[in-house]
Design a protein around this motif. Structure first.
Motif, PDB file in Angstrom:
ATOM      1  N   ASP A  17       0.892  -1.257  -0.005  1.00  0.00           N
ATOM      2  CA  ASP A  17       0.061   0.100   0.165  1.00  0.00           C
ATOM      3  C   ASP A  17       0.825   1.344   0.030  1.00  0.00           C
ATOM      4  O   ASP A  17       0.541   2.139  -0.709  1.00  0.00           O
ATOM      5  CB  ASP A  17      -1.186  -0.111   1.361  1.00  0.00           C
ATOM      6  CG  ASP A  17      -2.048  -0.789   1.047  1.00  0.00           C
ATOM      7  OD1 ASP A  17      -2.464  -1.191  -0.286  1.00  0.00           O
ATOM      8  OD2 ASP A  17      -2.366  -1.595   1.784  1.00  0.00           O
TER       9      ASP A  17
ATOM     10  N   THR B 173      -3.890  -3.938  -3.963  1.00  0.00           N
ATOM     11  CA  THR B 173      -4.130  -3.472  -2.861  1.00  0.00           C
ATOM     12  C   THR B 173      -4.196  -4.802  -1.851  1.00  0.00           C
ATOM     13  O   THR B 173      -4.413  -5.756  -2.318  1.00  0.00           O
ATOM     14  CB  THR B 173      -5.350  -2.579  -2.462  1.00  0.00           C
ATOM     15  OG1 THR B 173      -6.555  -3.504  -2.594  1.00  0.00           O
ATOM     16  CG2 THR B 173      -5.382  -1.273  -3.155  1.00  0.00           C
TER      17      THR B 173
ATOM     18  N   LYS C 153      -4.613  -1.197   8.499  1.00  0.00           N
ATOM     19  CA  LYS C 153      -4.706  -0.199   7.545  1.00  0.00           C
ATOM     20  C   LYS C 153      -6.343   0.512   7.734  1.00  0.00           C
ATOM     21  O   LYS C 153      -6.159   1.627   7.785  1.00  0.00           O
ATOM     22  CB  LYS C 153      -5.037  -0.734   6.098  1.00  0.00           C
ATOM     23  CG  LYS C 153      -5.225   0.223   5.031  1.00  0.00           C
ATOM     24  CD  LYS C 153      -5.291  -0.555   3.648  1.00  0.00           C
ATOM     25  CE  LYS C 153      -5.930   0.280   2.735  1.00  0.00           C
ATOM     26  NZ  LYS C 153      -6.007  -0.546   1.415  1.00  0.00           N
TER      27      LYS C 153
END
Ligand code: GDP
Ligand code: MG
Length: 370
Positions: A40, A60, A345
């Protein structure tokens, strides 16, 4: 691989490593040419440098973690409808859900202890209907926007002695916006003041024209108190579901939504999840919001232990490391390490959002003080 070295990224982007290291520093990441960064971050750097990154760089975490292929037609099987009961406060949502639940308890199940897990399945003929049993109006309102998304059919409860009220209108709007089919249960028919014609008249003002008046909205007069009309209501739900031809693929990793969750003293985080597609198995690694873990135990609304749960099945699971939020998506995944990365994340994104909304609030406060 989940990571890439700065040097390799530079080579793929046909750039000097120094350029990339500088960009990373700008993002608050200190790395040398031989250090690894996650994908990422690599993606972010590549796009910030206006570089068309190579395909492997752009993938991703979500794309690598979740199975996103479309289900093939031959894998699809009919699934039960997922139904939510909506309506104005005190019009009988809870009573109706109770009546439906009791109507469905067969004698063989009589020994089972029914628990409240936020959803349950009801047998109707050879089929089943899954009801979301969102308790209380507050929780319902909070979940409604997302809740409607996980449902196929909304039963709109309108008290025959009260008619359409503000929250009835709200419910109609939510259901319409989500493209959910509406079936109207005209409740409290046992009351002497019951006036179903008035309810139907009022419904037309919201473009819900009853079948008996030439429209396409099914209205069923019921009484949660006397159980009158409950069987007919369930048949109408089944009929509506048949027309919708609802399908799911049991042969893929489970995905769905969290219906409710809490911290249990003995069992730790406990969540009721609704499997919308795929099959959830005991032992699967699941991610729900920022909670991750391995399904330790799985039980249905009667407290029975399950090894697996297919589409449109609500189950209570234990094994998550923290309590997810109602409405969070959940996915069973193969790669636990990647799932933990995704949690990081998401936590980071949540913090950013909090920070942004905090800034907004202070700005507004500032202006209001001038
Ligand atoms: P909710 O707020 O929509 O969940 O409504 P409840 O299920 O809590 O019901 C509100 C009140 O209406 C309670 O006092 C119920 O006993 C009563 N009630 C619900 N359904 C019926 C019905 O069919 N007939 C009668 N007479 N009362 C009902
Ligand atoms: Mg209630």
């Amino acid at each position: 691989p989940d990571e890439i070295t700065v040097g390799e990224l530079a080579a793929r982007m046909k750039m000097t490593a120094a350029n990339i290291i500088k960009k990373l520093m700008g993002l608050g990441v200190m790395a040398s040419i031989s250090d690894t960064i996650d994908y990422d971050t690599a993606f972010l750097v590549a796009s910030e440098l206006g570089c068309a990154p190579e395909k492997e760089v752009v993938v991703t975490i979500e794309e690598r973690l979740f199975e996103e292929e479309e289900d093939k037609n031959e894998d699809l099987v009919t699934r039960s409808p997922i139904v939510v009961v909506m309506g104005h406060v005190d019009h009988g949502k809870t009573s109706l859900l109770d009546a439906i639940r009791h109507a469905s308890v067969t004698s063989t199940e009589a020994g089972g202890i029914t628990q409240h897990i936020g959803a349950y399945k009801v047998k109707v003929g050879d089929g089943e209907i899954t009801f979301l049993d969102t308790p209380g109006h507050e929780a319902f309102t909070a979940m409604r926007a997302r809740g409607a998304l996980m449902t196929d059919i909304a039963i709109l409860v309108v008290a025959a002695d009260d008619g359409i009220m503000p929250q009835t209108v709200e419910a109609i709007n939510h259901a319409k916006a989500a493209g959910v089919s509406i079936i109207v249960a005209i409740n409290k028919m046992d009351k002497p003041e019951a006036n179903p014609d008035r309810v139907m008249q009022e419904l037309t003002e919201y473009e819900l024209v009853p079948e008996e008046w030439g429209g396409d909205v099914i209205c069923v007069p019921v009484s949660a108190a006397t159980k009158q009309g409950i069987d007919t209501l369930l048949e109408m739900v089944q009929l509506t579901a048949d027309v919708k031809e609802l399908k799911a693929n049991p042969n893929r990793m489970a995905k769905g939504a969290v219906i409710e969750a809490k911290l249990d003293k003995g069992r730790g985080p406990v969540a009721t999840v609704l499997v919308q597609n795929g099959t959830l198995h005991r032992g699967d690694v699941v991610i729900a919001g920022t909670a991750v873990g391995r399904v330790r135990a799985m039980t249905d609304e009667n407290g029975r232990r399950l090894e697996e749960a297919g589409p449109a099945t609500p189950v209570e699971i234990t094994g998550l490391a923290e309590v997810p939020a109602a409405g969070d998506d959940f996915n069973a995944v193969e790669n636990e390490k990647l799932a933990r990365e995704l949690v990081e994340k998401r936590r980071y994104q949540q913090k950013q959002e909090q920070f942004n909304s905090y800034q907004k609030v202070t700005l507004e406060n500032l202006f209001s003080q001038i």
